[in-house]
Design a protein around this motif. Structure first.
Motif, PDB file in Angstrom:
ATOM      1  N   SER A   1      52.029  36.909  39.739  1.00  0.00           N
ATOM      2  CA  SER A   1      50.878  37.428  38.989  1.00  0.00           C
ATOM      3  C   SER A   1      49.567  37.020  39.640  1.00  0.00           C
ATOM      4  O   SER A   1      48.538  37.687  39.464  1.00  0.00           O
ATOM      5  N   GLY A   2      49.607  35.933  40.431  1.00  0.00           N
ATOM      6  CA  GLY A   2      48.413  35.469  41.118  1.00  0.00           C
ATOM      7  C   GLY A   2      47.883  36.445  42.150  1.00  0.00           C
ATOM      8  O   GLY A   2      46.740  36.317  42.607  1.00  0.00           O
ATOM      9  N   PHE A   3      48.700  37.426  42.530  1.00  0.00           N
ATOM     10  CA  PHE A   3      48.225  38.431  43.473  1.00  0.00           C
ATOM     11  C   PHE A   3      47.006  39.171  42.930  1.00  0.00           C
ATOM     12  O   PHE A   3      46.251  39.767  43.693  1.00  0.00           O
ATOM     13  N   GLY A   4      46.846  39.134  41.632  1.00  0.00           N
ATOM     14  CA  GLY A   4      45.688  39.784  41.030  1.00  0.00           C
ATOM     15  C   GLY A   4      44.372  39.137  41.413  1.00  0.00           C
ATOM     16  O   GLY A   4      43.301  39.719  41.199  1.00  0.00           O
ATOM     17  N   SER A   5      44.431  37.952  41.994  1.00  0.00           N
ATOM     18  CA  SER A   5      43.206  37.254  42.412  1.00  0.00           C
ATOM     19  C   SER A   5      42.842  37.541  43.866  1.00  0.00           C
ATOM     20  O   SER A   5      41.830  37.024  44.361  1.00  0.00           O
ATOM     21  N   LEU A   6      43.640  38.340  44.563  1.00  0.00           N
ATOM     22  CA  LEU A   6      43.346  38.693  45.959  1.00  0.00           C
ATOM     23  C   LEU A   6      42.297  39.798  45.969  1.00  0.00           C
ATOM     24  O   LEU A   6      42.570  40.962  46.247  1.00  0.00           O
ATOM     25  N   SER A   7      41.087  39.425  45.691  1.00  0.00           N
ATOM     26  CA  SER A   7      40.013  40.388  45.418  1.00  0.00           C
ATOM     27  C   SER A   7      39.655  41.268  46.603  1.00  0.00           C
ATOM     28  O   SER A   7      39.043  42.322  46.419  1.00  0.00           O
ATOM     29  N   SER A   8      40.024  40.875  47.822  1.00  0.00           N
ATOM     30  CA  SER A   8      39.701  41.678  49.006  1.00  0.00           C
ATOM     31  C   SER A   8      40.853  42.588  49.426  1.00  0.00           C
ATOM     32  O   SER A   8      40.716  43.369  50.379  1.00  0.00           O
ATOM     33  N   LEU A   9      41.976  42.504  48.714  1.00  0.00           N
ATOM     34  CA  LEU A   9      43.179  43.213  49.142  1.00  0.00           C
ATOM     35  C   LEU A   9      42.993  44.730  49.061  1.00  0.00           C
ATOM     36  O   LEU A   9      42.583  45.268  48.043  1.00  0.00           O
ATOM     37  N   GLN A  10      43.353  45.412  50.159  1.00  0.00           N
ATOM     38  CA  GLN A  10      43.286  46.867  50.222  1.00  0.00           C
ATOM     39  C   GLN A  10      44.662  47.513  50.335  1.00  0.00           C
ATOM     40  O   GLN A  10      44.851  48.646  49.893  1.00  0.00           O
ATOM     41  N   PHE A  11      45.614  46.787  50.919  1.00  0.00           N
ATOM     42  CA  PHE A  11      46.953  47.335  51.123  1.00  0.00           C
ATOM     43  C   PHE A  11      47.983  46.295  50.682  1.00  0.00           C
ATOM     44  O   PHE A  11      48.043  45.201  51.240  1.00  0.00           O
ATOM     45  N   LEU A  12      48.804  46.663  49.696  1.00  0.00           N
ATOM     46  CA  LEU A  12      49.868  45.793  49.208  1.00  0.00           C
ATOM     47  C   LEU A  12      51.182  46.552  49.302  1.00  0.00           C
ATOM     48  O   LEU A  12      51.386  47.545  48.610  1.00  0.00           O
TER      49      LEU A  12
ATOM     50  N   SER B   1      58.644  42.670  35.756  1.00  0.00           N
ATOM     51  CA  SER B   1      57.712  43.767  35.502  1.00  0.00           C
ATOM     52  C   SER B   1      56.588  43.782  36.528  1.00  0.00           C
ATOM     53  O   SER B   1      56.398  42.824  37.280  1.00  0.00           O
ATOM     54  N   ILE B   2      55.856  44.877  36.542  1.00  0.00           N
ATOM     55  CA  ILE B   2      54.675  44.967  37.401  1.00  0.00           C
ATOM     56  C   ILE B   2      53.570  44.146  36.748  1.00  0.00           C
ATOM     57  O   ILE B   2      53.184  44.404  35.607  1.00  0.00           O
ATOM     58  N   PRO B   3      53.052  43.135  37.437  1.00  0.00           N
ATOM     59  CA  PRO B   3      52.019  42.281  36.807  1.00  0.00           C
ATOM     60  C   PRO B   3      50.777  43.091  36.445  1.00  0.00           C
ATOM     61  O   PRO B   3      50.234  43.833  37.253  1.00  0.00           O
ATOM     62  N   VAL B   4      50.345  42.935  35.216  1.00  0.00           N
ATOM     63  CA  VAL B   4      49.144  43.629  34.775  1.00  0.00           C
ATOM     64  C   VAL B   4      47.924  43.144  35.549  1.00  0.00           C
ATOM     65  O   VAL B   4      46.909  43.858  35.667  1.00  0.00           O
ATOM     66  N   GLN B   5      48.029  41.950  36.126  1.00  0.00           N
ATOM     67  CA  GLN B   5      46.903  41.384  36.881  1.00  0.00           C
ATOM     68  C   GLN B   5      46.562  42.201  38.128  1.00  0.00           C
ATOM     69  O   GLN B   5      45.453  42.081  38.659  1.00  0.00           O
ATOM     70  N   LEU B   6      47.494  43.014  38.605  1.00  0.00           N
ATOM     71  CA  LEU B   6      47.200  43.837  39.773  1.00  0.00           C
ATOM     72  C   LEU B   6      46.065  44.816  39.501  1.00  0.00           C
ATOM     73  O   LEU B   6      45.454  45.342  40.444  1.00  0.00           O
ATOM     74  N   ALA B   7      45.781  45.053  38.242  1.00  0.00           N
ATOM     75  CA  ALA B   7      44.668  45.942  37.887  1.00  0.00           C
ATOM     76  C   ALA B   7      43.325  45.371  38.310  1.00  0.00           C
ATOM     77  O   ALA B   7      42.311  46.089  38.312  1.00  0.00           O
ATOM     78  N   ASN B   8      43.279  44.074  38.664  1.00  0.00           N
ATOM     79  CA  ASN B   8      42.018  43.459  39.096  1.00  0.00           C
ATOM     80  C   ASN B   8      41.691  43.728  40.560  1.00  0.00           C
ATOM     81  O   ASN B   8      40.607  43.367  41.019  1.00  0.00           O
ATOM     82  N   LEU B   9      42.624  44.371  41.286  1.00  0.00           N
ATOM     83  CA  LEU B   9      42.424  44.595  42.717  1.00  0.00           C
ATOM     84  C   LEU B   9      41.553  45.833  42.924  1.00  0.00           C
ATOM     85  O   LEU B   9      42.025  46.905  43.297  1.00  0.00           O
ATOM     86  N   SER B  10      40.286  45.677  42.720  1.00  0.00           N
ATOM     87  CA  SER B  10      39.358  46.813  42.723  1.00  0.00           C
ATOM     88  C   SER B  10      39.218  47.467  44.088  1.00  0.00           C
ATOM     89  O   SER B  10      38.764  48.612  44.175  1.00  0.00           O
ATOM     90  N   GLN B  11      39.600  46.760  45.170  1.00  0.00           N
ATOM     91  CA  GLN B  11      39.490  47.324  46.517  1.00  0.00           C
ATOM     92  C   GLN B  11      40.786  47.967  46.989  1.00  0.00           C
ATOM     93  O   GLN B  11      40.832  48.527  48.087  1.00  0.00           O
TER      94      GLN B  11
END
Length: 560
Positions: free
Chosen positions: A214-225, A235-245
């Motif tokens: 779930s910590g992947f949601g803090s990778l704020s610069s991530l463009q490709f996962l 489940s798909i972590p809801v935190q991924l919604a924080n990846l605005s880039q």
């Protein structure tokens, strides 16, 4: 004369500048010169690429120098000697002498063996390590976590085993981490969530298990996962919604379960969403696609999604690839009116539970697969090879579901199965009880085209004597030509004298009257009651009407 002097001065200046530049890039370190010769020998490189009598900084392929020191070594594209190619080994011990080495790229250059443990201790200036497609074996040494300046780490397409070292989460400058197409096992280390400068994370095609951190949601610069083709669960972590880039999200071919978080609809930069081949379930929320206006590529195939496909999908302007095949999605697609460029769009809606009539918009797609659903009714005239419609309930087409299958599907849902009728279901007249005083107007569907009684009158010139083929005791045969130019044979039958026990003999007479080469396909369905297979007769659907005519018009389409 003056022009000649100017040219001479320019030439002298060029020579002086070139001499200065040559002096600046000339290798100045004796230890590095010796290390390069050792590297050439241990790797079996050809002398023509690394000639002994030439300066490495200016004449050796793949060597980059700065201030007389080696800062980059690229082995990609180099060839070994005959002896060297017979035994390509990961023998690069002399690299430890290049204390300013910032880049080592051997992509595609065979280095059979393991990554040396000393890499993480001796190559402290390294910013790029590219070992893609080198046939590397063994494990990743945890010491790589010491390379604090490392920006890009490419280890894909090798035979590396073991776990992903948690120490890789200690690389504060890391922007690209590609470990795809290897043999990694175990879970994804949560420590990777600390790589705040990461823009590209690719762990695809391994044997990784466990949940997505779930910590992947803090990778704020991530463009490709890309976590494609592993054995990830949960489940798909809801935190991924924080990846605005985030531009691309690929979670396909895992064992993920649960529903898709509707919060992923906040990913406004997303262009590719690939979550096919999992065990995801439930309805697809409309909000999931409401604000992702840059989506171009969506794969939701082979999950357990049910309910309707959100109509907001058709309003995404750049959507050109959609695959929702292999789910339990249902509903009609009458609203398939796209604001995107349908002529380049490729859609796969196969193996679902869609039903109802097809609209002419399906023919505008570059490619659309509607097979293995329950569509009924007529097939639009603009449908060509770009539309796949096998295994539906389109009774005028070949390779469709059985009539029983279609009737059961519609009955279980409390729907009326119109069995390929040409009229819109909302416009069809209610069936009337049988009566000797009631007459019927017949509508016919043959090979994907619909015909009203008025069209048949036009085709036969109002059943004129000119078009008469012969008189029969139960009806007359007429020739005709449809608006499309196809010739047809039409028989006009008196319903009052047309009983069930004479049905087969009547069809036999009709078949003998028409030349066998004039008739296509397989069967006739009369009055929604009889389904009789009689050799080469084409499939014709005759259904009820009102009291305007006392004839059944049987239409058989002839080949061109």
């Amino acid at each position: 004369m003056e022009a000649h002097q100017v040219q001479l001065r320019v030439a002298l200046i060029f020579l002086l500048v070139n001499s200065v530049l040559t002096q600046q890039v000339r290798l100045s370190s004796d230890s590095e010169w010796s290390a390069l010769l050792d590297l050439r020998s241990s790797l079996g490189l050809r002398a023509r690429d690394w000639p002994r009598k030439a300066d490495p900084c200016s004449a050796w392929t793949g060597i980059t120098c700065q201030n007389g020191r080696v800062v980059g070594i690229t082995l990609s594209g180099l060839r070994r000697t005959y002896l060297g190619s017979r035994n390509p080994r990961f023998t690069v011990d002399s690299l430890a002498n290049f204390t300013l080495l910032a880049s080592f790229n051997s992509s595609g250059f065979l280095l059979k063996g393991s990554i040396p443990e000393w890499f993480g201790r001796s190559l402290s200036a390294l910013q790029l390590l590219d070992l893609r497609s080198c046939s590397i074996t063994g494990t990743i040494p945890p010491s790589l976590g010491n390379l604090s300046l490392l920006n890009s780490l490419y280890l894909s397409d090798n035979l590396i085993t073991g776990i992903i070292p948690p120490t890789l989460g200690q690389l504060p400058s890391l922007s690209v981490l590609n470990l795809s197409q290897n043999l990694f096992k175990g879970s994804i280390p949560p420590s990777l969530s600390a790589l705040r400068n990461l823009t590209n994370l690719d762990l695809s095609s391994n044997f990784l298990s466990g949940p997505i951190p779930s910590g992947f949601g803090s990778l704020s610069s991530l463009q490709f996962l890309n976590l494609y083709n592993n054995s990830l669960t949960g489940s798909i972590p809801v935190q991924l919604a924080n990846l605005s880039q985030l531009i691309e999200l690929d979670l396909g071919f895992n064992s993920l379960s649960g529903s898709v978080p509707e919060e992923l609809g906040r990913l406004g930069s997303l262009q590719k969403m690939l979550i096919g081949n999992n065990s995801l379930e439930g309805r697809l929320p409309r909000s999931l696609f409401l604000n992702v206006t840059r989506l171009q590529y969506v794969v939701l195939s082979w999950n357990r999604f049910d309910g309707n496909l959100p109509d907001v999908l058709w309003s995404i302007p750049q959507l050109n690839f959609l695959d929702v095949s292999g789910n339990n999605l249902t509903g009609v697609l009458s609203n398939l009116i796209a604001s995107f460029n349908a002529t380049r769009a490729m859609f796969n809606l196969s193996n679902n539970l869609f039903y109802g009539n097809l609209t002419s918009t399906v023919g505008k797609f570059s490619s659309i697969d509607l097979s293995s659903n329950y569509f009924e009714g007529s097939v639009p005239n603009n449908v060509g090879t770009n539309v796949v419609i096998a295994r539906n309930c389109l009774r005028s087409m070949l390779n469709q579901r059985s009539l029983e299958d279609c009737e059961v599907f519609y009955a279980e849902r409390g729907l009326t199965f119109y069995n390929d009728r040409s009229l819109d279901p909302t416009q069809l007249p209610l069936p009337e009880p049988a009566s000797n005083n009631k007459k019927r107007l017949t509508y016919i569907m043959a090979l994907g085209e619909s015909f009203t009684f008025e069209k048949i009158l036009q085709a036969t010139d109002n059943f004129s004597d000119t078009n008469l083929i012969k008189h029969g005791h139960s009806g007359d045969l007429f020739r005709g030509t449809l608006e499309s130019g196809f010739p047809v044979v039409i028989k006009r039958v008196d319903l009052s004298s047309f009983r069930e026990e004479t049905y087969m003999s009547e069809l036999d007479i009709f078949r003998k009257t028409s030349h066998p080469r004039d008739i296509q396909a397989s069967s006739i369905l009369l009055d929604d009651k009889y389904d009789v297979r009689i050799g080469s007769l084409s499939e014709v659907h005759v259904q009820g009407g009102d009291n305007h005519q006392n004839v059944i018009t049987r239409l058989l389409r002839m080949p061109q």
